[in-house]
Design an enzyme around this catalytic site. Structure first.
Site, PDB file in Angstrom:
ATOM      1  N   HIS A   1      -3.104 -14.735   7.795  1.00  0.00           N
ATOM      2  CA  HIS A   1      -1.893 -14.260   8.473  1.00  0.00           C
ATOM      3  C   HIS A   1      -2.249 -13.206   9.515  1.00  0.00           C
ATOM      4  CE1 HIS A   1       0.379 -16.391   5.366  1.00  0.00           C
ATOM      5  NE2 HIS A   1      -0.462 -15.858   4.503  1.00  0.00           N
TER       6      HIS A   1
ATOM      7  N   ARG B   1      14.729  -1.667  -7.536  1.00  0.00           N
ATOM      8  CA  ARG B   1      13.289  -1.602  -7.741  1.00  0.00           C
ATOM      9  C   ARG B   1      12.999  -1.461  -9.229  1.00  0.00           C
ATOM     10  NH1 ARG B   1      10.950   0.049  -3.058  1.00  0.00           N
ATOM     11  NH2 ARG B   1       9.225  -1.145  -3.893  1.00  0.00           N
TER      12      ARG B   1
ATOM     13  N   ARG C   1       3.623 -10.784   4.782  1.00  0.00           N
ATOM     14  CA  ARG C   1       5.083 -10.687   4.778  1.00  0.00           C
ATOM     15  C   ARG C   1       5.696 -10.099   6.049  1.00  0.00           C
ATOM     16  NH1 ARG C   1       6.338  -8.340  -1.098  1.00  0.00           N
ATOM     17  NH2 ARG C   1       8.451  -8.504  -0.371  1.00  0.00           N
TER      18      ARG C   1
ATOM     19  N   LYS D   1       2.379   7.122   4.448  1.00  0.00           N
ATOM     20  CA  LYS D   1       1.862   5.756   4.552  1.00  0.00           C
ATOM     21  C   LYS D   1       1.700   5.333   6.010  1.00  0.00           C
ATOM     22  CE  LYS D   1       4.696   5.113   0.465  1.00  0.00           C
ATOM     23  NZ  LYS D   1       5.963   4.530  -0.037  1.00  0.00           N
TER      24      LYS D   1
ATOM     25  N   PRO E   1       0.786  -1.205   0.000  1.00  0.00           N
ATOM     26  CA  PRO E   1       0.000   0.000   0.000  1.00  0.00           C
ATOM     27  C   PRO E   1       0.828   1.269   0.000  1.00  0.00           C
ATOM     28  CG  PRO E   1      -0.186  -1.167   2.088  1.00  0.00           C
ATOM     29  CD  PRO E   1       0.660  -1.993   1.209  1.00  0.00           C
TER      30      PRO E   1
END
Length: 279
Positions: free
Chosen positions: A92, A266, A114, A58, A2
């Site tokens: 999870h 990346r 993760r 974020k 996100p």
DNA sequence: TTATGTGTTCCCAA
DNA sequence: CTTGGGAACACATA
């Protein structure tokens, strides 16, 4: 993972669904669910009432009727989900909150495949939780300083793609929206910021703000069910992506095939024809 | 089996 | 002391 639009979608969902509820029970279910810097365990929040939500970049937080906030970073795969009977249980789950408002009950879980995401109990300082104190304002912050951000970028000696991902210059932009912003501004991701005109830098910031605003309106970007909102719904902005993930697809502006290169480990996607280094 | 991934932090070198 | 680059973190999927 996100980025600002997805985090904002989650924040809005949480704000709407859990404001006014009291935390009846709170438990962490994984050794990395709560940051080691957390001032207290989640169970210490039992009895607190949720008064609202906040976000910078974020970083997301839930405000309480006490001088502490519950901070969350979704990392690459974190989710807040309201448990619903017709939905299979998340696989999870890292933390669980039992919420109650008069006779209404809700189960809120923090799910994270993760485990790069985290929760923590913190104090506020200068309008943000302490863990976000080094994070620059995002472009939707009423106190975001556009010209100061242009100046900060101009004196850096880095590739613009890397600069956009640096949350200490301007926050909120991640790998998807960085590629989209550069495509819109027609700037090569490897352009060095100190060599760019103030006008070009401004165009990149404007494009980033615009593309994130459009994504928020679409509920964010979902490639799979890794990004979903508190109700388990996907966003639709993936259908509007011009560059990110579009390797070998035609550029929507000129038809040239979108190219993928690697910048600091990346992926970067851009149009080799309309995003030139020299401009 | 290997490559890839929506993020952040930490360590090292210049 | 500051800045930039790369590795590490963990797990699932193609």
């Amino acid at each position: 993972m996100p980025e600002l639009p997805e985090v904002e979608t989650v924040r809005r969902g949480l704000h709407h669904l859990v404001s006014g509820y009291r935390i009846v029970q709170a438990n962490d279910l994984h050794p990395r669910a709560v940051k080691s810097e957390s001032l207290a365990p989640l169970s210490s929040l039992q009895g607190a009432r949720i008064t609202g939500t906040g976000r910078r970049g974020k970083f997301l937080w839930i405000t309480l009727d006490r001088p502490l906030v519950l901070v969350a970073h979704l990392g690459m795969s974190g989710q807040f989900l309201i448990a619903q009977k017709d939905r299979p249980a998340a696989k999870h789950i890292r933390a669980h909150f039992a919420l109650k408002k008069s006779l209404r009950k809700l189960d809120l879980v923090f799910n994270d495949q993760r485990t790069f995401g985290w929760l923590s109990v913190e104090e506020m300082s200068d309008g943000v939780p302490t863990s976000a104190s080094h994070i620059a304002r995002d472009p939707f912050d009423p106190d975001f300083d556009f010209q100061a951000t242009v100046a900060k970028l101009a004196k850096r000696n880095v590739r613009i793609k890397s600069a956009l991902l640096n949350q200490e210059i301007m926050s909120g932009v991640g790998n998807i929206y960085a590629d989209e912003a550069l495509w819109r501004a027609q700037v090569h991701p490897e352009s060095v910021t100190s060599e760019m005109s103030a006008k070009k830098i401004a165009a990149v910031i404007e494009s980033a703000t615009q593309v994130m605003a459009e994504a928020i309106a679409q509920g964010g970007t979902s490639f799979d069910d890794l990004y979903i909102d508190v109700n388990g719904e996907s966003g639709f902005f993936d259908q509007s992506l011009a560059a990110y993930g579009q390797e070998d697809e035609p550029c929507p502006r000129c038809g040239t095939l979108i190219k993928r290169i690697v910048i600091s480990a990346r992926s970067s996607h851009f149009c080799p024809r309309c995003q030139r280094k020299k401009k």
